[in-house]
Design an enzyme around this catalytic site. Structure first.
Site, short mmCIF file in Angstrom:
data_model
loop_
_atom_site.label_atom_id
_atom_site.label_comp_id
_atom_site.label_asym_id
_atom_site.label_seq_id
_atom_site.Cartn_x
_atom_site.Cartn_y
_atom_site.Cartn_z
N GLY A 116 1.05 -1.29 0.03
CA GLY A 116 0.05 0.16 0.18
C GLY A 116 0.79 1.24 0.11
O GLY A 116 2.11 1.19 -0.02
N ARG A 157 3.97 5.72 2.06
CA ARG A 157 4.64 7.21 2.12
C ARG A 157 4.06 8.08 1.07
O ARG A 157 4.81 8.95 0.47
CB ARG A 157 6.03 7.19 2.11
CG ARG A 157 6.80 6.42 0.98
CD ARG A 157 7.99 6.62 1.06
NE ARG A 157 9.05 5.85 0.08
CZ ARG A 157 10.08 6.16 -0.05
NH1 ARG A 157 10.88 7.00 0.45
NH2 ARG A 157 10.75 5.29 -0.96
N LYS A 191 4.71 12.60 -2.16
CA LYS A 191 5.15 11.39 -1.84
C LYS A 191 6.36 11.95 -0.67
O LYS A 191 7.02 12.67 -0.72
CB LYS A 191 5.85 10.97 -3.00
CG LYS A 191 6.58 9.37 -2.62
CD LYS A 191 6.88 8.73 -3.87
CE LYS A 191 7.77 7.56 -3.83
NZ LYS A 191 8.41 6.98 -5.02
N ASP A 200 8.49 5.23 8.44
CA ASP A 200 7.96 6.63 8.93
C ASP A 200 7.16 7.43 7.74
O ASP A 200 6.71 8.64 8.17
CB ASP A 200 9.35 7.40 9.34
CG ASP A 200 10.24 7.76 8.20
OD1 ASP A 200 9.87 7.15 6.97
OD2 ASP A 200 11.30 8.13 8.36
N GLY A 201 6.96 7.00 6.70
CA GLY A 201 6.15 7.58 5.74
C GLY A 201 6.87 8.73 5.07
O GLY A 201 6.40 9.56 4.36
N ARG A 209 4.10 14.07 -6.92
CA ARG A 209 4.17 13.11 -8.16
C ARG A 209 2.88 13.18 -8.93
O ARG A 209 1.73 13.38 -8.17
CB ARG A 209 4.39 11.61 -7.76
CG ARG A 209 4.06 10.76 -8.98
CD ARG A 209 4.97 9.38 -8.52
NE ARG A 209 4.01 8.69 -7.41
CZ ARG A 209 4.60 7.38 -6.89
NH1 ARG A 209 5.78 6.87 -7.56
NH2 ARG A 209 3.76 6.85 -6.03
N ASP A 251 4.17 -4.65 -7.55
CA ASP A 251 3.54 -3.15 -6.81
C ASP A 251 4.14 -2.08 -7.62
O ASP A 251 3.64 -0.79 -7.28
CB ASP A 251 3.64 -3.36 -5.29
CG ASP A 251 5.14 -3.50 -4.79
OD1 ASP A 251 5.54 -4.60 -5.25
OD2 ASP A 251 5.68 -2.56 -4.22
P1 AMP Z 1 9.42 0.88 -2.79
O1 AMP Z 1 10.38 -0.26 -2.89
O2 AMP Z 1 9.69 2.32 -2.79
O3 AMP Z 1 8.34 0.54 -3.93
O4 AMP Z 1 8.25 0.38 -1.46
C1 AMP Z 1 7.82 -0.78 -1.07
C2 AMP Z 1 6.51 -0.73 -0.23
O5 AMP Z 1 7.34 0.13 1.01
C3 AMP Z 1 5.72 0.37 -0.72
O6 AMP Z 1 4.35 -0.14 0.01
C4 AMP Z 1 5.88 1.83 0.19
O7 AMP Z 1 4.95 2.72 0.49
C5 AMP Z 1 6.69 1.24 1.47
N1 AMP Z 1 7.63 2.46 1.86
C6 AMP Z 1 8.83 2.55 1.35
N2 AMP Z 1 9.27 3.45 2.23
C7 AMP Z 1 8.56 3.80 3.09
C8 AMP Z 1 8.86 4.85 4.07
N3 AMP Z 1 9.94 5.33 4.36
N4 AMP Z 1 7.55 4.81 5.02
C9 AMP Z 1 6.70 4.04 4.81
N5 AMP Z 1 6.45 3.32 3.81
C10 AMP Z 1 7.51 2.90 2.82
MG MG Z 2 6.69 1.14 -4.89
#
Ligand code: AMP
Ligand code: MG
Length: 496
Positions: free
Chosen positions: A97, A100, A125, A137-138, A188, A264
């Site tokens: 989901g 962030r 983002k 931490d989002g 974005r 995803d």
């Molecule tokens: P990504 O590899 O960047 O596509 O991220 C994979 C998953 O981890 C996605 O669901 C992102 O929303 C979540 N995610 C990545 N970095 C963070 C963050 N700093 N805080 C919260 N969720 C994160």
């Molecule tokens: Mg992603």
């Protein structure tokens, strides 16, 4: 609504939230951003602002800065975070989901081609935690935001379907990674943020009604001409198959490696999305792995086309409640021929050929083998080739094995002689096809290092250069050559 508020916020709607807010299946969650402290505008994208019908001058307003830093005071906005799941590195990862990212709303923009309004998602983002943040931490650190901001615009300018980036904000808010870093946001902009994993989520939770609702939503928003069509779901899967094949053909032709092709991170519209540890090829190396965390090279450069099909299989599986398997297999069968057709056309164009012909495959493959063996820089070779002619074999010195190059050049010269166009005409077309500037990792790194010291000039210079990568930019000539030796030591890995 107060005047202190940016005009952008006033025009946003939220069809996704309106559609799914009342559903028990929880397609999305209402969220509230946690604003950044003391936000500073690093860069705003005047070109995209104009395309969206926004006044580029408003992009630097303090009201806009507040909005882009996640401060929604005095607005009626109801941001949402979307749920999705996915296969990560080939393994089912369950629920992920928007951890962030939050969509502020959808902006209606009149499409110049069709004259009809089209909705664009406006998403922040890095604006704080959501119900999908898990233990994170989002937030997004400045370096990863700079990379996404610059690369998505670079890809767009190369003609590759992608999400866009409207602006980049830095702040005093601290985030903790290996070191303390500053938190930032990227705004974005995308036609859609629906991923393959959005469908997989409901399929694996055994919620076929929710899969259908998601497909109906995508069709209503992006393909209203299919609403009454009995074949609408097959059309949608076929569309995703062909757009994904085309996108990956472009990645291969431009030397782009995405780095995290998890399901995803694949858009239902076939747009490039989620820029993380991406990299452009320097020397031509099919085994190039840009993601430091990808120990087995699942997402190596040469594997991208087959991973694309693997991911589409995962998408097709999640449509099994809507379509018989024969229809899904038929849709998937479009992938390979579409990919090959586009890739060959693109490579022929890079070589200055007016059209791809049978037999050109061996000209292309022989060249790529030579480039690999001689460790020739991929983009620089094609840019230099724009100035090649029978009497001016300028790229010869890029090869250690000159004799082998001469053998290939003889075939190339012979092939060129079968076309009518003059060397000058071919050169002019090739200069519009082979970019002078690509976002090499070391260039992003140079912009990041300055930005971390509070100097955002390099981010803005690179934005300008990458938005017209085929043009001459005398002030950025130093970015048009080979990367420096230290570039090889840069390491990038997943989310930061
Ligand atoms: P990504 O590899 O960047 O596509 O991220 C994979 C998953 O981890 C996605 O669901 C992102 O929303 C979540 N995610 C990545 N970095 C963070 C963050 N700093 N805080 C919260 N969720 C994160
Ligand atoms: Mg992603």
């Amino acid at each position: 609504m107060s005047d202190a508020h940016s005009p952008l916020g006033k025009d946003l709607q939220n069809t996704f939230f309106d559609t799914f807010n009342d559903q028990n299946d929880l397609h999305c969650s209402a969220v509230a951003p946690s604003p950044l402290n003391n936000p500073v505008l690093v860069s705003s994208n005047a070109l995209l602002a104009a395309e969206l019908g926004l006044n580029p001058e408003h992009m630097t307003d303090s009201a806009m800065l507040r909005l882009m830093a996640g401060d929604l005071t005095d607005t009626d906005l109801q941001p949402i975070a979307l749920v999705y799941s996915g296969h990560q590195f080939g393994v089912w990862a369950g629920q992920l989901g928007d951890g962030r990212a939050m969509t502020l709303g959808e902006l209606p923009v009149v499409d110049i081609k069709t004259g009809k309004p089209q909705l664009w998602d406006i998403q922040l983002k890095g604006a704080g935690a959501t119900p999908y943040s898990r233990f994170a931490d989002g937030r997004a650190v400045l370096r990863s935001s700079i990379r996404e901001y610059l690369c998505s615009e670079a890809m767009h300018s190369l003609g590759i379907a992608t999400t866009r980036a409207l602006c980049l904000v830095n702040s005093d808010t601290s985030v903790y990674r290996e070191d303390v870093e500053s938190a930032s946001t990227v705004c974005r902009v995308a036609r859609s943020h629906i991923r393959f994993g959005s469908f997989e989520h409901f399929h694996y939770r055994n919620q076929p009604d929710a899969v259908k609702a998601m497909a109906d939503y995508v069709i209503a928003r992006h393909f209203p001409q299919w609403i009454e069509d009995d074949l609408r779901y097959a059309n949608l899967v076929t569309h995703t198959v062909t757009k994904t094949a085309k996108m990956i053909a472009q990645w291969q032709a431009e030397g782009f490696a995405h780095g995290v092709m998890n399901t995803d991170n694949m858009s239902i519209l076939g747009d490039t999305i989620d820029y993380g540890p991406f990299g452009f090829l320097d020397v031509y190396n099919p085994d190039f792995i840009c993601n430091h965390s990808d120990a087995n090279g699942r997402y190596s450069f040469k594997n991208q086309p087959s991973v694309g099909l693997w991911n589409l299989n995962a998408l097709a599986t999640s449509f099994m409640s809507l379509l018989p398997s024969e229809a899904l297999v038929t849709a998937l069968k479009n992938y390979e021929p579409t990919f090959l057709q586009y890739y060959r056309q693109l490579m022929a164009r890079k070589l200055g050929l007016e059209a791809y012909r049978d037999g050109d495959e061996s000209l292309i493959n022989q060249l790529l083998t030579l480039m690999e063996e001689n460790q020739v820089d991929y983009s620089l070779f094609f840019r230099q080739l724009c100035y090649f002619s029978n009497s001016h074999r300028n790229v010869r010195d890029m090869f250690v094995d000159r004799n082998a190059f001469d053998d290939w050049a003889a075939l190339y010269v012979q092939r060129l002689s079968q076309q009518q166009s003059s060397d000058q005409d071919r050169s002019a077309t090739m200069l519009e096809t082979n970019p002078k500037y690509i976002l090499r990792n070391y260039m992003a790194q140079a912009a990041i290092e300055k930005a971390e010291q509070g100097d955002y000039s390099e981010v803005n210079l690179l934005l300008e250069v990458l938005q017209s990568p085929f043009a001459e930019h005398p002030q950025a000539e130093h970015y048009a050559g080979l990367p420096p030796d230290w570039a090889g030591a840069i390491s990038v890995s997943c989310s930061s």
